[in-house]
Design an enzyme around this catalytic site. Sequence first.
Site, mmCIF file in Angstrom:
data_model
loop_
_atom_site.group_PDB
_atom_site.id
_atom_site.type_symbol
_atom_site.label_atom_id
_atom_site.label_comp_id
_atom_site.label_asym_id
_atom_site.label_seq_id
_atom_site.Cartn_x
_atom_site.Cartn_y
_atom_site.Cartn_z
ATOM 1 N N GLU A 161 0.800 -1.221 0.000
ATOM 2 C CA GLU A 161 0.000 0.000 0.000
ATOM 3 C C GLU A 161 0.835 1.275 0.000
ATOM 4 O O GLU A 161 0.562 2.215 -0.720
ATOM 5 C CB GLU A 161 -0.934 0.018 1.224
ATOM 6 C CG GLU A 161 -2.110 -0.916 1.111
ATOM 7 C CD GLU A 161 -1.698 -2.379 1.213
ATOM 8 O OE1 GLU A 161 -2.469 -3.201 0.755
ATOM 9 O OE2 GLU A 161 -0.592 -2.679 1.715
ATOM 10 N N ASN A 216 -10.655 -14.679 14.152
ATOM 11 C CA ASN A 216 -12.019 -14.288 13.785
ATOM 12 C C ASN A 216 -12.241 -14.927 12.409
ATOM 13 O O ASN A 216 -12.055 -14.312 11.382
ATOM 14 C CB ASN A 216 -12.151 -12.771 13.728
ATOM 15 C CG ASN A 216 -11.778 -12.153 15.077
ATOM 16 O OD1 ASN A 216 -12.262 -12.577 16.115
ATOM 17 N ND2 ASN A 216 -10.886 -11.170 15.068
ATOM 18 N N LYS A 299 -11.700 -19.653 18.307
ATOM 19 C CA LYS A 299 -12.127 -18.540 19.153
ATOM 20 C C LYS A 299 -13.642 -18.626 19.195
ATOM 21 O O LYS A 299 -14.304 -18.359 18.191
ATOM 22 C CB LYS A 299 -11.654 -17.214 18.541
ATOM 23 C CG LYS A 299 -12.197 -15.966 19.212
ATOM 24 C CD LYS A 299 -11.568 -14.709 18.603
ATOM 25 C CE LYS A 299 -12.130 -13.431 19.209
ATOM 26 N NZ LYS A 299 -11.462 -12.230 18.665
ATOM 27 N N GLU A 303 -15.962 -11.889 21.603
ATOM 28 C CA GLU A 303 -15.994 -10.757 20.672
ATOM 29 C C GLU A 303 -16.862 -11.032 19.448
ATOM 30 O O GLU A 303 -16.472 -10.792 18.310
ATOM 31 C CB GLU A 303 -14.561 -10.387 20.257
ATOM 32 C CG GLU A 303 -13.700 -10.028 21.463
ATOM 33 C CD GLU A 303 -12.330 -9.444 21.118
ATOM 34 O OE1 GLU A 303 -11.749 -9.863 20.100
ATOM 35 O OE2 GLU A 303 -11.858 -8.579 21.880
ATOM 36 N N ARG A 336 -9.302 -21.353 22.439
ATOM 37 C CA ARG A 336 -8.776 -20.157 23.107
ATOM 38 C C ARG A 336 -9.612 -19.790 24.329
ATOM 39 O O ARG A 336 -10.842 -19.953 24.340
ATOM 40 C CB ARG A 336 -8.712 -18.987 22.109
ATOM 41 C CG ARG A 336 -7.773 -19.301 20.958
ATOM 42 C CD ARG A 336 -7.731 -18.187 19.949
ATOM 43 N NE ARG A 336 -6.921 -17.052 20.346
ATOM 44 C CZ ARG A 336 -7.353 -15.812 20.464
ATOM 45 N NH1 ARG A 336 -8.634 -15.513 20.285
ATOM 46 N NH2 ARG A 336 -6.529 -14.839 20.777
ATOM 47 N N ARG A 348 -13.807 -7.790 33.807
ATOM 48 C CA ARG A 348 -13.464 -8.602 32.633
ATOM 49 C C ARG A 348 -12.321 -9.575 32.929
ATOM 50 O O ARG A 348 -12.296 -10.692 32.422
ATOM 51 C CB ARG A 348 -13.086 -7.657 31.487
ATOM 52 C CG ARG A 348 -12.492 -8.347 30.284
ATOM 53 C CD ARG A 348 -12.292 -7.377 29.123
ATOM 54 N NE ARG A 348 -11.385 -7.950 28.140
ATOM 55 C CZ ARG A 348 -10.978 -7.334 27.038
ATOM 56 N NH1 ARG A 348 -11.405 -6.102 26.766
ATOM 57 N NH2 ARG A 348 -10.153 -7.909 26.180
ATOM 58 N N ASP A 386 -5.511 -8.314 27.644
ATOM 59 C CA ASP A 386 -5.365 -8.506 26.200
ATOM 60 C C ASP A 386 -4.020 -7.977 25.721
ATOM 61 O O ASP A 386 -3.968 -6.902 25.126
ATOM 62 C CB ASP A 386 -6.518 -7.781 25.479
ATOM 63 C CG ASP A 386 -6.480 -7.975 23.977
ATOM 64 O OD1 ASP A 386 -5.714 -8.834 23.511
ATOM 65 O OD2 ASP A 386 -7.209 -7.267 23.271
ATOM 66 N N GLU A 408 -0.267 -18.203 24.971
ATOM 67 C CA GLU A 408 -0.327 -17.421 23.734
ATOM 68 C C GLU A 408 0.343 -16.074 23.981
ATOM 69 O O GLU A 408 -0.060 -15.323 24.867
ATOM 70 C CB GLU A 408 -1.800 -17.231 23.322
ATOM 71 C CG GLU A 408 -1.995 -16.455 22.047
ATOM 72 C CD GLU A 408 -3.488 -16.258 21.702
ATOM 73 O OE1 GLU A 408 -4.196 -17.245 21.446
ATOM 74 O OE2 GLU A 408 -3.945 -15.096 21.696
ATOM 75 N N GLU A 414 0.685 -5.189 18.368
ATOM 76 C CA GLU A 414 -0.599 -4.490 18.403
ATOM 77 C C GLU A 414 -0.625 -3.350 19.426
ATOM 78 O O GLU A 414 -1.023 -2.238 19.111
ATOM 79 C CB GLU A 414 -1.711 -5.493 18.714
ATOM 80 C CG GLU A 414 -3.069 -4.841 18.922
ATOM 81 C CD GLU A 414 -4.178 -5.852 19.159
ATOM 82 O OE1 GLU A 414 -3.904 -7.055 19.169
ATOM 83 O OE2 GLU A 414 -5.327 -5.402 19.319
ATOM 84 N N HIS A 548 -4.596 -0.640 29.073
ATOM 85 C CA HIS A 548 -5.623 -0.400 28.053
ATOM 86 C C HIS A 548 -6.029 1.074 27.939
ATOM 87 O O HIS A 548 -7.200 1.421 28.070
ATOM 88 C CB HIS A 548 -6.856 -1.252 28.358
ATOM 89 C CG HIS A 548 -7.485 -1.800 27.102
ATOM 90 N ND1 HIS A 548 -7.821 -0.997 26.042
ATOM 91 C CD2 HIS A 548 -7.814 -3.053 26.725
ATOM 92 C CE1 HIS A 548 -8.356 -1.744 25.081
ATOM 93 N NE2 HIS A 548 -8.336 -3.004 25.462
ATOM 94 N N TRP A 572 -14.027 -2.208 26.703
ATOM 95 C CA TRP A 572 -13.033 -1.705 25.758
ATOM 96 C C TRP A 572 -12.549 -0.294 26.110
ATOM 97 O O TRP A 572 -11.777 0.300 25.357
ATOM 98 C CB TRP A 572 -13.622 -1.672 24.335
ATOM 99 C CG TRP A 572 -14.011 -3.029 23.824
ATOM 100 C CD1 TRP A 572 -13.496 -4.223 24.228
ATOM 101 C CD2 TRP A 572 -14.994 -3.335 22.826
ATOM 102 N NE1 TRP A 572 -14.082 -5.250 23.540
ATOM 103 C CE2 TRP A 572 -15.004 -4.745 22.675
ATOM 104 C CE3 TRP A 572 -15.856 -2.557 22.047
ATOM 105 C CZ2 TRP A 572 -15.848 -5.387 21.767
ATOM 106 C CZ3 TRP A 572 -16.696 -3.197 21.133
ATOM 107 C CH2 TRP A 572 -16.689 -4.592 21.014
#
Length: 712
Positions: A161, A216, A299, A303, A336, A348, A386, A408, A414, A548, A572
């Site tokens: 890109e 996902n 998964k 989510e 997972r 959470r 996360d 994991e 990320e 987070h 979130w």
Amino acid sequence: NAGRNKAHRHTPNLTMATGSAERLVETTLEAARNELTRGLGGLLDRDVPVWSDRGGQVPDGAVVVGTRDSSTVVRRYVSARDLASVGAEGYLIRSVSRGRHEVTVIAANTDVGALYGTFAFLRHLQTQRPIANLNISGSPKVEHRHLNYWETERLYAGNDELGDGGLGGETGAIFNFAATGASAHLNLPVILDRYIVAARALASVGITGITINNVNANPVYLTRAYIQQEAALADALRPYGIRLAVSANYAAPLDQRFAPDTLTREQLDPTSTEFQGWWNRRARELQAAIPDFIGFTVKANSEGQPGPQDHGKDHGDGANGLAAAVAPLGMTIFWRTFVYNPDVDTDRLKRAYLEFAPIDDEPQPDGTRGRFADNVFLQTKNGPLDFQAREPIHPMFGRMENTNQAIELQITQEYTGQGTMLTYLGPMWEEVLTTDTYATDRQGRLLDKRRVGNIVDGSAQGHRDTAVVGVANLGNADNLTGHHFSQANLFAFGRLAWDWTLDAEDIATDWVRMTWNNRDDVVETIVAMMMGSWEALVSYQTPLGIGHQFEFSNPADHYGPGPSVWFGNDDWSPVHYNKADSVGLGYDRSPTGSDLAAQYFPTLAAKYGDIDTVPENLMMWFHHVPWDHRMRSGRIFWDELVHRYQMGVQYVTGMRHTWDALEPYLDARRFAEVRAKLAKHEADAADWRDTCVNYWQEFSGRPVPVDGGPLS
Ligand code: GCU
């Protein structure tokens, strides 16, 4: 002696794209031979002749690679007993002499062990260690060393890109699936150079498997057209000891692309013969095309992904339903545990343990405990939220005595600077893997071996099936990872997956010697820079256990600061996690709050639950810390907080200066590319500091301390 043992299936229609520099190999020993001729040829700068070990006659100075079955020389010099000590994938490297002949023998019990030994030998040479009187052995502590490749999500190593050599783009998948118009000639089953480059790189650190699509999961990866392409990829990677798995979407049986073989919603009950039959048929198709197919990564009920809970069943039923479907084929399910159903608890971080622990502990009709099937791994992120830059360990480590458990880790950055920030994650994984869980047996006695690494390698609780999984940062950049320093993370992951007791600094040193330069002062400088880079990131982004705090606005999601944001969902939202108010900052998970602390073994629970004993770098994960709380440095919490932000940014400034001084010793292109990244890194780190400190100050009402430095 390569090329003799053609144990592997040959696929006649497998082709490299035209103009390829890489070669397809059919056998593992052929791969080993190629690495040696190429590696030695490059290091010695001359052609390296290849000899076949006929009757054990080899010239002086030869390097012999093989197993006792494949090589007379190996048989002569390495006893079966010595080899037995390194196991199926280990190796021995020895200098031996016969008369005036000196020979180096790289011996293993299997071809893949010989390949790993070959890479270890090349690493030894490349890092300029002495090669006289070699007597080296190596063997992995963990059996499955996998990558999960999220395909188009969270990759920071694309190049198409932006046309910048892959140094900034987020997308750019490494594997090209499906025929898409003009570029169809570059799609699988055609093998591109970079697949082989990746296979070689991954084999060099002992990776044994890749789940090739996002968690996902799009069911298209289970269709015939894709299976054909996956088979081609599997054939190309197999000689390197790398097998494939696929992420499975629980509700794939509803997908019309499988018509007429589809199910109704009612038939998605995981205990039903229809559900298990459907997955068994898919697994058979996969195995027919890919005989050594690993199984599925799942998964579920996380989510928005479908799962057994949509059908009144729990994670145990779901995992076991799939496991039953694939068990006759010798396959494994990686289920997972990244789940956070809000009905389970308001915090959470407590939810996964609450959902999975009772299933692990459930008494069984045969008198044993634990309902999960033998061919199920529970795949658990290192921490309970996360992949934040620093988290406490996940409370499930050590608590799932009766179930196979995989850790994991996230290699792709990320939350740790993506394709921009120079963040070496080796020290983070070392911290996680060496953390003491204080695990006890059922009588409450402390286990002898109880670090997270011991739990994962099975030595703590006697598990024989073991796995480490890394969410990979592969992309289509020339260097596979985008940022040149992100390669160090892939390297470190592989090395630690092989042996978690290795030292992150030693790993970095090897990588720098093999990648940049072998001058001691240059190596020391770059390694020192890398070693502090993760702690610096923690400091300017989320110091003292705040987690987070990311904004979430494409394309910068999970990159920049957003401490004041609420996204319409507590789970979130930065404001939900920081709980900033006039009293202080942080989430009370001590006994006066959500009491996440109680999910840990008693010693750790007590330590985390008390603000006076919790490690300061985890403080706000467990406590709402008053602004005036006295810290170990003598500063009050507010001052310490600002100090940390400031120190983090200063470290990045330091890295930029250090890098500039290295210019004479580095190649111009890579020097300039890293230099440009560091400039942006510094600016973005300062943005984190300023945004966060200014926002916290609205609550603390205290002045920014002078030694905190300038805030723009
Ligand atoms: C994070 C990440 C997602 C990913 C998820 C997971 O939330 O942002 O992209 O799907 O983790 O691990 O399943």
